[in-house]
Scaffold this motif. Structure first.
Motif, PDB file in Angstrom:
ATOM      1  N   GLU A 122       0.187  -0.824  -0.048  1.00  0.00           N
ATOM      2  CA  GLU A 122      -0.634   0.062  -0.408  1.00  0.00           C
ATOM      3  C   GLU A 122       0.962   1.093  -0.330  1.00  0.00           C
ATOM      4  O   GLU A 122       0.391   2.530  -0.832  1.00  0.00           O
ATOM      5  CB  GLU A 122      -1.387   0.079   1.430  1.00  0.00           C
ATOM      6  CG  GLU A 122      -1.425   0.928   1.309  1.00  0.00           C
ATOM      7  CD  GLU A 122      -2.449   0.843   3.032  1.00  0.00           C
ATOM      8  OE1 GLU A 122      -3.199   1.924   3.266  1.00  0.00           O
ATOM      9  OE2 GLU A 122      -2.190   0.413   3.839  1.00  0.00           O
ATOM     10  N   HIS A 123       1.899   1.114   1.079  1.00  0.00           N
ATOM     11  CA  HIS A 123       2.666   2.453   0.909  1.00  0.00           C
ATOM     12  C   HIS A 123       3.517   2.787  -0.369  1.00  0.00           C
ATOM     13  O   HIS A 123       3.604   4.193  -0.909  1.00  0.00           O
ATOM     14  CB  HIS A 123       3.602   2.529   2.071  1.00  0.00           C
ATOM     15  CG  HIS A 123       4.418   3.230   2.383  1.00  0.00           C
ATOM     16  ND1 HIS A 123       5.685   3.849   2.395  1.00  0.00           N
ATOM     17  CD2 HIS A 123       4.108   4.794   2.920  1.00  0.00           C
ATOM     18  CE1 HIS A 123       6.050   4.645   2.543  1.00  0.00           C
ATOM     19  NE2 HIS A 123       5.151   5.930   2.524  1.00  0.00           N
TER      20      HIS A 123
ATOM     21  N   ASP B 293       1.152   4.163  -2.718  1.00  0.00           N
ATOM     22  CA  ASP B 293       0.214   5.181  -3.119  1.00  0.00           C
ATOM     23  C   ASP B 293       1.916   6.419  -2.871  1.00  0.00           C
ATOM     24  O   ASP B 293       1.524   7.341  -4.063  1.00  0.00           O
ATOM     25  CB  ASP B 293       0.876   5.350  -1.306  1.00  0.00           C
ATOM     26  CG  ASP B 293      -1.042   5.199  -0.964  1.00  0.00           C
ATOM     27  OD1 ASP B 293      -2.106   4.839  -1.937  1.00  0.00           O
ATOM     28  OD2 ASP B 293      -1.568   4.596  -0.003  1.00  0.00           O
TER      29      ASP B 293
ATOM     30  N   VAL C 174      -2.509  -4.417  -4.304  1.00  0.00           N
ATOM     31  CA  VAL C 174      -1.798  -3.443  -3.422  1.00  0.00           C
ATOM     32  C   VAL C 174      -1.507  -5.315  -2.581  1.00  0.00           C
ATOM     33  O   VAL C 174      -2.925  -5.582  -2.224  1.00  0.00           O
ATOM     34  CB  VAL C 174      -2.324  -2.496  -2.863  1.00  0.00           C
ATOM     35  CG1 VAL C 174      -2.275  -2.365  -1.265  1.00  0.00           C
ATOM     36  CG2 VAL C 174      -2.521  -1.401  -3.749  1.00  0.00           C
TER      37      VAL C 174
ATOM     38  N   ASN D 160       0.353  -6.541   0.777  1.00  0.00           N
ATOM     39  CA  ASN D 160       1.410  -6.505   1.008  1.00  0.00           C
ATOM     40  C   ASN D 160       2.272  -7.781   1.819  1.00  0.00           C
ATOM     41  O   ASN D 160       3.105  -8.159   2.286  1.00  0.00           O
ATOM     42  CB  ASN D 160       0.669  -6.145   2.801  1.00  0.00           C
ATOM     43  CG  ASN D 160       1.017  -4.728   2.826  1.00  0.00           C
ATOM     44  OD1 ASN D 160       0.949  -3.906   2.089  1.00  0.00           O
ATOM     45  ND2 ASN D 160      -1.083  -4.326   3.258  1.00  0.00           N
TER      46      ASN D 160
ATOM     47  N   ASN E 192      -4.383  -3.430   8.890  1.00  0.00           N
ATOM     48  CA  ASN E 192      -3.553  -4.503   8.172  1.00  0.00           C
ATOM     49  C   ASN E 192      -2.940  -3.316   6.775  1.00  0.00           C
ATOM     50  O   ASN E 192      -2.468  -3.387   5.702  1.00  0.00           O
ATOM     51  CB  ASN E 192      -3.980  -5.925   7.380  1.00  0.00           C
ATOM     52  CG  ASN E 192      -5.140  -5.846   6.882  1.00  0.00           C
ATOM     53  OD1 ASN E 192      -5.375  -4.378   6.528  1.00  0.00           O
ATOM     54  ND2 ASN E 192      -5.247  -6.481   6.024  1.00  0.00           N
ATOM     55  N   ASN E 193      -3.277  -2.210   7.124  1.00  0.00           N
ATOM     56  CA  ASN E 193      -2.453  -1.074   6.180  1.00  0.00           C
ATOM     57  C   ASN E 193      -2.576   0.351   6.977  1.00  0.00           C
ATOM     58  O   ASN E 193      -2.727   0.608   8.765  1.00  0.00           O
ATOM     59  CB  ASN E 193      -4.154  -0.427   5.386  1.00  0.00           C
ATOM     60  CG  ASN E 193      -5.409  -0.413   5.844  1.00  0.00           C
ATOM     61  OD1 ASN E 193      -5.362   0.478   7.059  1.00  0.00           O
ATOM     62  ND2 ASN E 193      -6.643   0.382   5.410  1.00  0.00           N
ATOM     63  N   THR E 194      -1.971   1.190   6.814  1.00  0.00           N
ATOM     64  CA  THR E 194      -1.413   2.148   6.984  1.00  0.00           C
ATOM     65  C   THR E 194      -2.059   3.141   7.529  1.00  0.00           C
ATOM     66  O   THR E 194      -2.301   4.084   8.554  1.00  0.00           O
ATOM     67  CB  THR E 194      -0.381   3.085   5.882  1.00  0.00           C
ATOM     68  OG1 THR E 194       0.405   1.752   5.719  1.00  0.00           O
ATOM     69  CG2 THR E 194      -0.146   4.375   6.511  1.00  0.00           C
TER      70      THR E 194
END
Length: 297
Positions: A102-103, A106, A129, A131, A226-228
Motif C-alpha cells: 500500500e505505501h 501510494d 496492492v 502486503n 493491516n493497512n497504513t
C-alpha cells in the motif's frame, strides 16, 4: 489498376521531381534503361506525353504537371501512413501488471503513473496492492515492488525510491496520560497499534536498531490493522502509538498533531525497488515505466 501501372506512376513521379533519369534511377534502385521503358509504357497507355526530354534536362509536360499535382500528394499520404504504421512496432503499448504494498503504491507508483499515462494512452497498468511477498512469476505479474533488502538475488532490481525511516508516533492527548518511551523495551507498557502482515504469519514485531544493536519488540494494544491509513487515524485519535513510515507522518509532526519518540532507534534503510525476472525481455512500455520510476538522487 494493375500493379505494374502503380510502379510506372512511381517511376514518373521520381523523374518529374528529380528532373533527371540518372538521379531518379539511383533513388529507385533501378537502371536508367528500365526507368525509360517504364515511362514509355505509361505514356503509351495514357496516350499522352508526360515528359519532355532534352540532352540536358527532363521536364514535365502540361499533362505531366497535372499528373504530378494530383497523383503526387496521394502517394505522399500513403508513404506517411506506412511510416506511421511502422512506428507502432516501437510505440509503447500493452498492459503492465505490478504487485506492491500500500505505501509503495501510494507514494511511489501513483505519482509516477499520474505524470506518465496521459502521454501514453495505449499503456494500461494494473496495480495489485498486497502486503505479502508475492511470487510475481506464479502470479503472472510483470514486476513487483519491495524494499531493497527483500529482493531475491535472481531478480533485476531498480531503485525507485529514496532511503526510508520508520517513526513511532502518538497524539499529544495520548502522551498527556503517560510518559513517552525512552527505549524500545518501554513499549511493552504502552498501548500500541499492531500491524498484521501476511508475510510474517501474524502480528509484526516492530524493528529497531542503534549502535549496531538490533531489537524486535512485540507490542500490545486494543487495535490491529493491516493497512497504513487506519493505523495513522488511530494514532491521531489518541488510541495508541503507531509504527509508520516517516514520510506518512511528517506533516502531522510539523503541525503538532503527532509527537515522535524513539527517533534515535529508527535509522534509515534501503527504500523501494522495482524487481522483475532477469530473463524478461522488456517491452517498450515496460522500459518506459521503469525509466519513469527510476530513483534519481
Amino acid at each position: 489498376m494493375p500493379r505494374e501501372n502503380l510502379n510506372d506512376l512511381l517511376a514518373f513521379l521520381a523523374v518529374a521531381r528529380e528532373h533527371s533519369f540518372t538521379r531518379a534511377a539511383a533513388q529507385l534502385g533501378v537502371s536508367q534503361s528500365a526507368l525509360s521503358h517504364a515511362i514509355r509504357g505509361l505514356e503509351a497507355r495514357l496516350g499522352l506525353r508526360l515528359l519532355t526530354r532534352t540532352t540536358r534536362s527532363v521536364a514535365p509536360t502540361e499533362a505531366g504537371e497535372r499528373l504530378l499535382r494530383t497523383v503526387g500528394p496521394r502517394f505522399e499520404e500513403i508513404e506517411a501512413e506506412l511510416v506511421a504504421l511502422s512506428a507502432l512496432r516501437d510505440k509503447p503499448t500493452g498492459t503492465i501488471r505490478i504487485t506492491a504494498g500500500e505505501h509503495a503504491a501510494d507514494t511511489i507508483l501513483w505519482p509516477a503513473l499520474e505524470k506518465l499515462l496521459p502521454d501514453y494512452p495505449e499503456i494500461k497498468v494494473e496495480i495489485a496492492v498486497d502486503n505479502g511477498l508475492t511470487d510475481i512469476v506464479a502470479g503472472r505479474f510483470d514486476a513487483g515492488v519491495r524494499l531493497g533488502e527483500q529482493v531475491a538475488k535472481d531478480m533485476i532490481a531498480v531503485r525507485i525510491g529514496p532511503d526510508m525511516r520508520m517513526a513511532v508516533v502518538g497524539a499529544p492527548s495520548y502522551f498527556a496520560q503517560r510518559p513517552p518511551p525512552r527505549t524500545p523495551q518501554d513499549l511493552t507498557a504502552h498501548d500500541c497499534i499492531n500491524i498484521r502482515l501476511p508475510t510474517y504469519g501474524g502480528l509484526y514485531a516492530w524493528e529497531f536498531e542503534k549502535d549496531g544493536r538490533q531489537l524486535r519488540v512485540r507490542v500490545e494494544g486494543q487495535l490491529v490493522f493491516n493497512n497504513t491509513a487506519l493505523r495513522l487515524n488511530a494514532a491521531l485519535a489518541g488510541l495508541g502509538l503507531a509504527y509508520l513510515p516517516e514520510d506518512q507522518v511528517q506533516a502531522h509532526l510539523a503541525e503538532g498533531r503527532l509527537v515522535r519518540v524513539l527517533a534515535d532507534w529508527c535509522p534509515p534503510f534501503p527504500g523501494y525497488h522495482l524487481y522483475y525476472p532477469s530473463r524478461r525481455q522488456p517491452t517498450p512500455a515496460f522500459a518506459l515505466l521503469v525509466e519513469a520510476l527510476r530513483h534519481r538522487a
